[in-house]
Design a protein around this motif. Structure first.
Motif, PDB file in Angstrom:
ATOM      1  N   SER A 211       0.840  -1.199   0.000  1.00 37.35           N
ATOM      2  CA  SER A 211       0.000   0.000   0.000  1.00 37.35           C
ATOM      3  C   SER A 211       0.870   1.241   0.000  1.00 37.35           C
ATOM      4  O   SER A 211       2.095   1.173   0.114  1.00 37.35           O
ATOM      5  N   GLY A 212       0.231   2.390  -0.113  1.00 33.69           N
ATOM      6  CA  GLY A 212       0.960   3.647  -0.099  1.00 33.69           C
ATOM      7  C   GLY A 212       1.404   4.080  -1.478  1.00 33.69           C
ATOM      8  O   GLY A 212       1.041   3.488  -2.500  1.00 33.69           O
ATOM      9  N   PRO A 213       2.231   5.126  -1.559  1.00 30.83           N
ATOM     10  CA  PRO A 213       2.578   5.735  -2.846  1.00 30.83           C
ATOM     11  C   PRO A 213       3.266   4.798  -3.838  1.00 30.83           C
ATOM     12  O   PRO A 213       3.164   5.006  -5.052  1.00 30.83           O
ATOM     13  N   ALA A 214       3.984   3.771  -3.358  1.00 30.62           N
ATOM     14  CA  ALA A 214       4.693   2.882  -4.280  1.00 30.62           C
ATOM     15  C   ALA A 214       3.841   1.709  -4.749  1.00 30.62           C
ATOM     16  O   ALA A 214       4.251   0.979  -5.655  1.00 30.62           O
ATOM     17  N   ALA A 215       2.673   1.507  -4.159  1.00 24.05           N
ATOM     18  CA  ALA A 215       1.811   0.390  -4.562  1.00 24.05           C
ATOM     19  C   ALA A 215       1.419   0.546  -6.023  1.00 24.05           C
ATOM     20  O   ALA A 215       0.961   1.604  -6.457  1.00 24.05           O
ATOM     21  N   GLY A 216       1.608  -0.504  -6.786  1.00 17.26           N
ATOM     22  CA  GLY A 216       1.228  -0.488  -8.191  1.00 17.26           C
ATOM     23  C   GLY A 216       2.214   0.176  -9.126  1.00 17.26           C
ATOM     24  O   GLY A 216       2.015   0.175 -10.348  1.00 17.26           O
ATOM     25  N   ALA A 217       3.282   0.755  -8.606  1.00 16.92           N
ATOM     26  CA  ALA A 217       4.269   1.422  -9.454  1.00 16.92           C
ATOM     27  C   ALA A 217       4.924   0.396 -10.382  1.00 16.92           C
ATOM     28  O   ALA A 217       5.045  -0.781 -10.033  1.00 16.92           O
ATOM     29  N   PRO A 218       5.369   0.823 -11.559  1.00 11.37           N
ATOM     30  CA  PRO A 218       6.017  -0.130 -12.479  1.00 11.37           C
ATOM     31  C   PRO A 218       7.174  -0.880 -11.843  1.00 11.37           C
ATOM     32  O   PRO A 218       7.386  -2.067 -12.148  1.00 11.37           O
ATOM     33  N   ARG A 229       0.871  -5.054  -6.295  1.00  8.21           N
ATOM     34  CA  ARG A 229       0.141  -4.745  -5.061  1.00  8.21           C
ATOM     35  C   ARG A 229       0.101  -5.907  -4.068  1.00  8.21           C
ATOM     36  O   ARG A 229      -0.535  -5.810  -3.034  1.00  8.21           O
ATOM     37  N   GLU A 230       0.758  -7.005  -4.373  1.00 11.75           N
ATOM     38  CA  GLU A 230       0.818  -8.105  -3.422  1.00 11.75           C
ATOM     39  C   GLU A 230       2.140  -8.839  -3.590  1.00 11.75           C
ATOM     40  O   GLU A 230       2.557  -9.157  -4.696  1.00 11.75           O
ATOM     41  N   VAL A 231       2.791  -9.112  -2.480  1.00 10.14           N
ATOM     42  CA  VAL A 231       4.074  -9.812  -2.488  1.00 10.14           C
ATOM     43  C   VAL A 231       3.971 -11.019  -1.567  1.00 10.14           C
ATOM     44  O   VAL A 231       3.230 -10.992  -0.576  1.00 10.14           O
ATOM     45  N   LEU A 400      10.956  18.452  -4.314  1.00 10.24           N
ATOM     46  CA  LEU A 400      11.587  19.298  -3.311  1.00 10.24           C
ATOM     47  C   LEU A 400      13.023  18.832  -3.074  1.00 10.24           C
ATOM     48  O   LEU A 400      13.355  17.659  -3.251  1.00 10.24           O
ATOM     49  N   ASN A 401      13.852  19.760  -2.632  1.00 10.02           N
ATOM     50  CA  ASN A 401      15.212  19.446  -2.156  1.00 10.02           C
ATOM     51  C   ASN A 401      16.036  18.649  -3.165  1.00 10.02           C
ATOM     52  O   ASN A 401      16.839  17.790  -2.803  1.00 10.02           O
ATOM     53  N   GLY A 402      15.837  18.935  -4.444  1.00 11.88           N
ATOM     54  CA  GLY A 402      16.607  18.273  -5.486  1.00 11.88           C
ATOM     55  C   GLY A 402      16.072  16.930  -5.938  1.00 11.88           C
ATOM     56  O   GLY A 402      16.669  16.290  -6.811  1.00 11.88           O
ATOM     57  N   LEU A 403      14.967  16.481  -5.379  1.00 16.56           N
ATOM     58  CA  LEU A 403      14.385  15.191  -5.753  1.00 16.56           C
ATOM     59  C   LEU A 403      13.447  15.389  -6.940  1.00 16.56           C
ATOM     60  O   LEU A 403      12.225  15.255  -6.849  1.00 16.56           O
ATOM     61  N   THR A 404      14.025  15.708  -8.058  1.00 13.41           N
ATOM     62  CA  THR A 404      13.285  16.091  -9.254  1.00 13.41           C
ATOM     63  C   THR A 404      13.506  15.088 -10.379  1.00 13.41           C
ATOM     64  O   THR A 404      14.424  14.260 -10.340  1.00 13.41           O
ATOM     65  N   THR A 405      12.672  15.217 -11.382  1.00 11.31           N
ATOM     66  CA  THR A 405      12.829  14.377 -12.566  1.00 11.31           C
ATOM     67  C   THR A 405      14.191  14.613 -13.210  1.00 11.31           C
ATOM     68  O   THR A 405      14.854  13.669 -13.672  1.00 11.31           O
ATOM     69  N   ALA A 406      14.627  15.852 -13.216  1.00  4.22           N
ATOM     70  CA  ALA A 406      15.928  16.173 -13.804  1.00  4.22           C
ATOM     71  C   ALA A 406      17.069  15.497 -13.060  1.00  4.22           C
ATOM     72  O   ALA A 406      18.117  15.217 -13.655  1.00  4.22           O
ATOM     73  N   ARG A 407      16.878  15.228 -11.766  1.00  3.28           N
ATOM     74  CA  ARG A 407      17.906  14.550 -10.972  1.00  3.28           C
ATOM     75  C   ARG A 407      17.720  13.035 -10.949  1.00  3.28           C
ATOM     76  O   ARG A 407      18.410  12.335 -10.212  1.00  3.28           O
ATOM     77  N   GLY A 408      16.761  12.532 -11.731  1.00  2.67           N
ATOM     78  CA  GLY A 408      16.599  11.094 -11.873  1.00  2.67           C
ATOM     79  C   GLY A 408      15.504  10.459 -11.056  1.00  2.67           C
ATOM     80  O   GLY A 408      15.367   9.229 -11.055  1.00  2.67           O
ATOM     81  N   PHE A 409      14.675  11.256 -10.361  1.00  2.00           N
ATOM     82  CA  PHE A 409      13.568  10.718  -9.570  1.00  2.00           C
ATOM     83  C   PHE A 409      12.268  11.004 -10.304  1.00  2.00           C
ATOM     84  O   PHE A 409      11.825  12.151 -10.402  1.00  2.00           O
ATOM     85  N   ARG A 410      11.639   9.959 -10.811  1.00  2.54           N
ATOM     86  CA  ARG A 410      10.492  10.158 -11.706  1.00  2.54           C
ATOM     87  C   ARG A 410       9.224  10.590 -10.985  1.00  2.54           C
ATOM     88  O   ARG A 410       8.405  11.315 -11.540  1.00  2.54           O
ATOM     89  N   ASP A 411       9.028  10.126  -9.746  1.00  6.79           N
ATOM     90  CA  ASP A 411       7.820  10.460  -8.987  1.00  6.79           C
ATOM     91  C   ASP A 411       8.051  10.079  -7.531  1.00  6.79           C
ATOM     92  O   ASP A 411       9.136   9.631  -7.153  1.00  6.79           O
ATOM     93  N   GLN A 412       7.012  10.235  -6.685  1.00  8.64           N
ATOM     94  CA  GLN A 412       7.170   9.934  -5.269  1.00  8.64           C
ATOM     95  C   GLN A 412       7.411   8.448  -5.029  1.00  8.64           C
ATOM     96  O   GLN A 412       8.169   8.073  -4.120  1.00  8.64           O
TER      97      GLN A 412
END
Length: 644
Positions: A211-218, A229-231, A400-412
């Motif tokens: 669950s939470g923001p990473a649930a279902g992420a590729p 969504r299940e491990v 925020l704080n450099g955690l951007t797409t440009a720095r390699g972080f696609r989403d939360q």
């Protein structure tokens, strides 16, 4: 309990300022506190009552510690103070009392994988006591939730690793996870209730929701679970926590040790320590998902905090991804003035970080179900410790704080799956293996054990300046901080050192401890009881025990600290080759439960099936078969409060 795997090794190659670069400055300022006196006594942090997740009620001051210290020991037994009794309650392999059957433990380790699924898991670690029924505050009947951190195949199977098979992998997986048993005090003697409708094993094979923001992420999707969504399973369950709504938090620590990669390691797999050839569990030989070369997303599904409802045996455990992914040592909560929940967590590796998670919404004390997804929404922070005794919590929030797409972080989701990389990016302070965290039940001071870091100052790792007294920090220390405004949700704090572990008389000033009382090293388990006593448990590796700087310290131990006077007094010593870990108590504090992990472990940090009793025969004795991890019950003979 970063046991065996990667102890002292760093996976962090960032160049963030070292905590040890600034420790000497804080120690100089600390002179005014003389030893380890409480900050409240010094006038910096006045006492204030508040609810905290590391105690069970209001503060009851009892003054000095009320027991006689236990001497150092190298005996193969558990020793407690005069006037106390310690008895074994539940050992690895004991039946849990499940309604479908209770297979007995066979001392030659010939139990099958299916039998192990209905027996107590191996290598007890973090633990919590939940009174029965739910909502009650009684102290004679309850549920013990016990982490089973890892397996030692030299003991688990009759012939160890010989004739390796799918059955042995299943048995190892079934010995991992969490054991839930019902316990009761019957006429002054604690026992496991068998059968019990609450009895339950959650293993490395149990379906667990994500669950939470990473649930279902590729990055969480696999061939077996395209939904992400299940491990299957939870593993390497180390320290723990619980919530105000009475659920259990179990923490996945050295999850990387179960994987190998038959292809090429990804940068994230390298950052998280996945080895190319594995570390000895050999699960991938009969469970292909543990080959990260063939299933690169499977490792992303481990390294989380898992929430379990012990009162509902039919409920599904849930991995709460909002709390981040790393080597979780524990999850200690406290409540803020606005009712929001803060969870403090350590990442138990050399040069890793301290985190906290603050929920978006407030706890609802009137509706338990309303809190079921409280840990899915909020903000994850990582700590920066500054040299002037202040600190900051930096949000690990995408954008925020450099955690951007440009720095390699696609989403939360990506930020949380790659929590360590995100913490590197924002400039978190590398620490000396952050382990258990405890919150004082009245002042809300937060304490964290930094077990050790023998790489500190080594040429291949972060060097320290000449003023740093803890080069090659083999003894460890305990840090504490106080959130500004006494609000755990705030972004700033003030910090100090509670104690430097080690011998106060050590000939080398850089290794000299600042202990007022009984010496100890490698602090690990940490817990405040309801009376404000800080309990400290040690985990000196068997590869170092009784040698070199640890020659004088004997077996691992548990101590009690009076934080007002700074006195630390030894309460318990364990059998040969063990670690002392896991601590909880009944609400009336008259019964304490403690875990004894891996008795009989050799200096190789593994047991040899050819001579499993060579080091220890605890708890069953010389004729009882193999040494077994176990939960013990400690009571004062006069029925009084433990520690008083």
């Amino acid at each position: 309990m970063s046991h065996n795997h990667n102890d002292g090794k760093s996976l962090n190659r960032s160049i963030n300022p070292s905590f040890h670069d600034i420790l000497q400055l804080r120690l100089l300022r600390r002179d005014a506190l003389k030893g380890a006196a409480s900050l409240a006594v010094a006038g910096a942090f006045p006492l204030s009552m508040s609810l905290t997740g590391c105690a069970t009620g209001g503060l009851k001051r009892t003054g000095m510690l009320g027991f006689s210290r236990v001497p150092l020991s190298m005996a193969d037994n558990v020793r407690v103070p005069d006037g106390y009794t310690a008895t074994v309650l539940l050992s690895w392999g004991d039946p849990i009392g499940h309604s479908s059957g209770s297979p007995a433990f066979k001392h030659d380790a010939s139990n099958t994988a299916d039998e192990q699924a209905l027996q107590t898991g191996m290598h007890h670690d973090g633990m919590h006591y939940f009174p029965l029924p739910h909502g009650d505050h009684g102290s004679v009947n309850g549920l013990l939730t016990i982490n089973n951190e890892y397996t030692d195949d030299g003991l688990l199977h009759t012939d160890g690793f010989a004739n390796w098979s799918a059955e042995k992998v299943r048995k190892s997986q079934n010995a991992h996870g969490v054991t839930i048993v019902e316990v009761r005090d019957r006429n002054g003697k604690w026992e496991v209730v068998r059968p019990s409708r609450y009895a339950r094993r959650i293993s490395a094979r149990t379906p667990v929701a994500i669950s939470g923001p990473a649930a279902g992420a590729p990055q969480m999707q696999t061939t077996a679970d395209p939904s992400g969504r299940e491990v299957l399973g939870t593993l390497n369950n180390c320290a723990n926590g619980y919530t105000p709504w009475s659920t259990y938090l179990t923490c996945e620590e050295n999850w990387d040790s179960y994987f190998m990669n038959s292809g090429t390691l990804t940068p994230d797999q390298v950052r998280n320590g996945i080895p190319p050839r594995g570390r000895g569990y050999r699960w991938e030989e009969f469970d292909e998902r543990f080959d990260a070369g063939k299933h690169p997303n499977e490792p992303n599904r481990f390294g989380w905090v898992v929430e379990i409802d012990p009162y509902d045996p039919n409920s599904k455990p849930v991995k709460r991804t909002a709390l981040g992914r790393f080597s979780h040592e524990g999850a200690c909560h406290t409540l803020g003035p606005d009712g929001r929940v803060t969870v403090y967590m350590g990442d138990d590796r050399a040069f890793e970080y301290i985190y906290k998670f603050v929920t978006r919404d407030a706890w609802n004390p009137r509706d338990r179900d309303a809190n079921r997804h409280l840990l899915d929404y909020g903000t994850l922070y990582v700590a920066q410790f500054r040299d002037d005794g202040t600190g900051a919590w930096v949000a690990l929030t995408h954008g925020l704080n450099g955690l951007t797409t440009a720095r390699g972080f696609r989403d939360q989701a990506d930020v949380l799956i790659r929590t360590r990389a995100a913490a590197d990016t924002v400039g978190a302070t590398p620490m000396d293996r952050p382990e258990w965290i405890a919150v004082h039940p009245a002042t809300q001071e937060v304490y964290c054990t930094l077990t050790n870091n023998v790489r500190r100052g080594a040429a291949s790792e972060r060097a320290t300046d000449k003023a740093n007294p803890r080069v090659n920090n083999g003894f460890g220390h305990i840090i504490r901080w106080r959130e500004d405004g006494n609000d755990p949700a705030t972004a700033t704090f003030k910090w100090d050192i509670f104690v430097l572990a080690g011998d106060p008389q050590h000939k080398d000033p850089a290794k000299r401890g600042s202990i007022n009382g009984d010496a100890f090293g490698s602090p690990d388990g940490l817990w405040f009881d309801d009376g404000g006593i800080l309990w400290i448990q040690t985990d000196v590796s068997t590869s170092a025990m009784h040698k070199g700087d640890y020659e004088f310290m004997g077996n691992n131990q548990m101590l009690a600290a009076d934080i007002r006077s700074g006195e630390i007094r030894r309460f318990l010593t364990g059998p040969n080759g063990c670690e002392i870990t896991g601590i909880t108590a009944t609400p009336d504090r008259r019964t304490m439960f403690v875990n004894i992990q891996h008795p009989g472990e050799t200096s190789t940090e593994r047991n040899d099936p050819k001579y499993p009793k060579a080091v220890s025969s605890w708890p069953d004795g010389a004729l009882g078969g193999r040494p077994r991890s176990a939960t013990i019950v400690i009571c004062k003979n006069d029925g009084g409060i433990v520690g008083s």
